[in-house]
Design a protein around this motif. Structure first.
Motif, PDB file in Angstrom:
ATOM      1  N   ILE A 132      42.133  55.305  50.129  1.00 32.25           N
ATOM      2  CA  ILE A 132      40.736  54.874  50.233  1.00 32.25           C
ATOM      3  C   ILE A 132      40.661  53.354  50.244  1.00 32.25           C
ATOM      4  O   ILE A 132      39.903  52.757  51.022  1.00 32.25           O
ATOM      5  CB  ILE A 132      39.915  55.483  49.081  1.00 32.25           C
ATOM      6  N   GLY A 133      41.459  52.701  49.408  1.00 31.38           N
ATOM      7  CA  GLY A 133      41.455  51.245  49.397  1.00 31.38           C
ATOM      8  C   GLY A 133      41.903  50.644  50.707  1.00 31.38           C
ATOM      9  O   GLY A 133      41.412  49.587  51.126  1.00 31.38           O
ATOM     10  N   LYS A 134      42.833  51.321  51.387  1.00 32.88           N
ATOM     11  CA  LYS A 134      43.277  50.850  52.699  1.00 32.88           C
ATOM     12  C   LYS A 134      42.153  50.946  53.716  1.00 32.88           C
ATOM     13  O   LYS A 134      41.879  49.993  54.457  1.00 32.88           O
ATOM     14  CB  LYS A 134      44.479  51.673  53.163  1.00 32.88           C
ATOM     15  N   VAL A 135      41.490  52.102  53.739  1.00 37.48           N
ATOM     16  CA  VAL A 135      40.433  52.302  54.732  1.00 37.48           C
ATOM     17  C   VAL A 135      39.229  51.413  54.452  1.00 37.48           C
ATOM     18  O   VAL A 135      38.643  50.832  55.369  1.00 37.48           O
ATOM     19  CB  VAL A 135      40.010  53.785  54.770  1.00 37.48           C
ATOM     20  N   GLU A 136      38.847  51.274  53.189  1.00 34.57           N
ATOM     21  CA  GLU A 136      37.626  50.554  52.860  1.00 34.57           C
ATOM     22  C   GLU A 136      37.759  49.041  53.009  1.00 34.57           C
ATOM     23  O   GLU A 136      36.815  48.381  53.447  1.00 34.57           O
ATOM     24  CB  GLU A 136      37.175  50.901  51.433  1.00 34.57           C
ATOM     25  N   SER A 137      38.897  48.479  52.636  1.00 32.82           N
ATOM     26  CA  SER A 137      38.984  47.007  52.669  1.00 32.82           C
ATOM     27  C   SER A 137      40.362  46.475  53.035  1.00 32.82           C
ATOM     28  O   SER A 137      40.615  45.282  52.889  1.00 32.82           O
ATOM     29  CB  SER A 137      38.588  46.429  51.303  1.00 32.82           C
ATOM     30  N   ALA A 185      27.294  47.402  50.801  1.00 32.20           N
ATOM     31  CA  ALA A 185      28.464  47.857  50.072  1.00 32.20           C
ATOM     32  C   ALA A 185      29.259  46.636  49.622  1.00 32.20           C
ATOM     33  O   ALA A 185      29.333  45.634  50.339  1.00 32.20           O
ATOM     34  CB  ALA A 185      29.325  48.759  50.953  1.00 32.20           C
ATOM     35  N   VAL A 186      29.841  46.710  48.427  1.00 28.05           N
ATOM     36  CA  VAL A 186      30.484  45.538  47.844  1.00 28.05           C
ATOM     37  C   VAL A 186      31.886  45.871  47.344  1.00 28.05           C
ATOM     38  O   VAL A 186      32.162  46.980  46.885  1.00 28.05           O
ATOM     39  CB  VAL A 186      29.654  44.953  46.678  1.00 28.05           C
ATOM     40  N   GLY A 187      32.762  44.878  47.439  1.00 25.69           N
ATOM     41  CA  GLY A 187      34.052  44.926  46.791  1.00 25.69           C
ATOM     42  C   GLY A 187      35.131  45.674  47.546  1.00 25.69           C
ATOM     43  O   GLY A 187      34.893  46.251  48.608  1.00 25.69           O
ATOM     44  N   PRO A 188      36.338  45.685  46.994  1.00 25.31           N
ATOM     45  CA  PRO A 188      37.475  46.297  47.683  1.00 25.31           C
ATOM     46  C   PRO A 188      37.372  47.802  47.859  1.00 25.31           C
ATOM     47  O   PRO A 188      38.013  48.369  48.740  1.00 25.31           O
ATOM     48  CB  PRO A 188      38.670  45.930  46.785  1.00 25.31           C
ATOM     49  N   MET A 189      36.546  48.470  47.045  1.00 22.72           N
ATOM     50  CA  MET A 189      36.341  49.907  47.221  1.00 22.72           C
ATOM     51  C   MET A 189      34.967  50.216  47.804  1.00 22.72           C
ATOM     52  O   MET A 189      34.560  51.365  47.900  1.00 22.72           O
ATOM     53  CB  MET A 189      36.547  50.649  45.899  1.00 22.72           C
ATOM     54  N   GLN A 190      34.223  49.191  48.198  1.00 23.50           N
ATOM     55  CA  GLN A 190      32.960  49.300  48.934  1.00 23.50           C
ATOM     56  C   GLN A 190      31.941  50.219  48.268  1.00 23.50           C
ATOM     57  O   GLN A 190      31.491  51.221  48.827  1.00 23.50           O
ATOM     58  CB  GLN A 190      33.228  49.717  50.371  1.00 23.50           C
ATOM     59  N   PHE A 191      31.536  49.838  47.067  1.00 21.01           N
ATOM     60  CA  PHE A 191      30.496  50.561  46.339  1.00 21.01           C
ATOM     61  C   PHE A 191      29.110  50.080  46.762  1.00 21.01           C
ATOM     62  O   PHE A 191      28.869  48.879  46.880  1.00 21.01           O
ATOM     63  CB  PHE A 191      30.636  50.333  44.834  1.00 21.01           C
TER      64      PHE A 191
END
Length: 266
Positions: A132-137, A185-191
């Motif tokens: 998920i971290g790869k896809v999101e950011s 959406a914010v941050g490396p996990m896009q919250f």
């Protein structure tokens, strides 16, 4: 790295002095499908580019639509505050394991190690957070974080004002995303800020809740994915968790293929 702290405190702006990085508004689904290859072929991890996966928004769904917290997680209490606006300073030294920058991989591992004793049924794997971290950011833009794990520049999704994406009115007074009218959406996990308010966590034990910090964001994502008493060792529960993060079958397929790649390399 420290016990989790559930979001609920008054939050102050979590950003750095540097200009934010804005994720591409072109849906990543259009850019990444070719990198998946055919069934049975290995996925080319390095060709996956972060960005939006469908036209509603990127990142976890609004907190009002999330399943209730399971009883096994009810002891995850505590308060924290967001980091004030400061210069993030120099980047942390980076090496790579399986294509994942070392400080970001440490955050994923710490989140899984913290989460699994708190929700023993969940069995969240490190490779799910990594996928998920790869896809999101792109793993916080290739591990561009300071020594505390905070991104050197904030990572923001497009403004969710209904122009090409869902309209999500501001839920944080612009505290997290700098926009007092619409959410981003914010941050490396896009919250989404409203989601972070419920699921945000202190992943590095500093008493602060910061979606721009890869430790906090990873533990927040772990809490979110484990919600609803899911068992992520069960493919059906795993898929439900991924789809709750982003309602897209192509997104689910990409995350699962990346999980398989990371399970073999991390």
């Amino acid at each position: 790295m420290g016990a989790a702290a559930v979001a609920g405190a008054t939050i102050a702006l979590a950003t750095t002095a540097a200009a934010p990085e804005v994720l591409s508004a072109r849906p990543a689904e259009q850019r990444n499908v070719s990198a998946l290859g055919r069934a049975g072929e290995s996925v080319d991890v390095e060709k996956i580019k972060p960005g939006l996966w469908f036209t509603d928004y990127s990142g976890p769904i609004p907190f009002a639509d999330v399943p209730d917290v399971p009883a096994s997680m009810s002891d995850m209490t505590g308060m924290g505050e967001m980091m004030p606006e400061v210069d993030a300073g120099p980047q942390a030294p980076r090496s790579f394991s399986g294509g994942v920058p070392s400080p970001v991989l440490d955050a994923y591992r710490t989140a899984a190690e913290t989460m699994n004793p708190m929700a023993p049924r969940c069995h969240i794997p490190v490779e799910l957070l990594a996928a998920i971290g790869k896809v999101e950011s792109g793993h916080a833009r290739g591990g561009r974080v300071d020594k505390n794990g905070t991104t050197v520049t904030p990572i923001l999704g497009p403004v969710l004002d209904g122009n090409g994406f869902a309209a999500i009115a501001d839920t944080d007074d612009g505290v997290l995303d700098g926009n007092p009218t619409w959410d981003r959406a914010v941050g490396p996990m896009q919250f989404i800020p409203g989601t972070w308010r419920r699921w945000g966590a202190d992943g590095n034990g500093d008493g602060k809740l910061d979606p721009h910090n890869v430790y906090d964001a990873s533990l927040g994502a772990a809490r979110y994915l484990c919600s609803g008493n899911r068992n992520l060792a069960d493919p059906a529960d795993r898929d439900a968790a991924i789809l709750s993060y982003n309602r897209s079958t192509a997104y689910r397929n990409m995350v699962v293929r990346l999980m398989e790649a990371y399970a073999a390399s991390l």
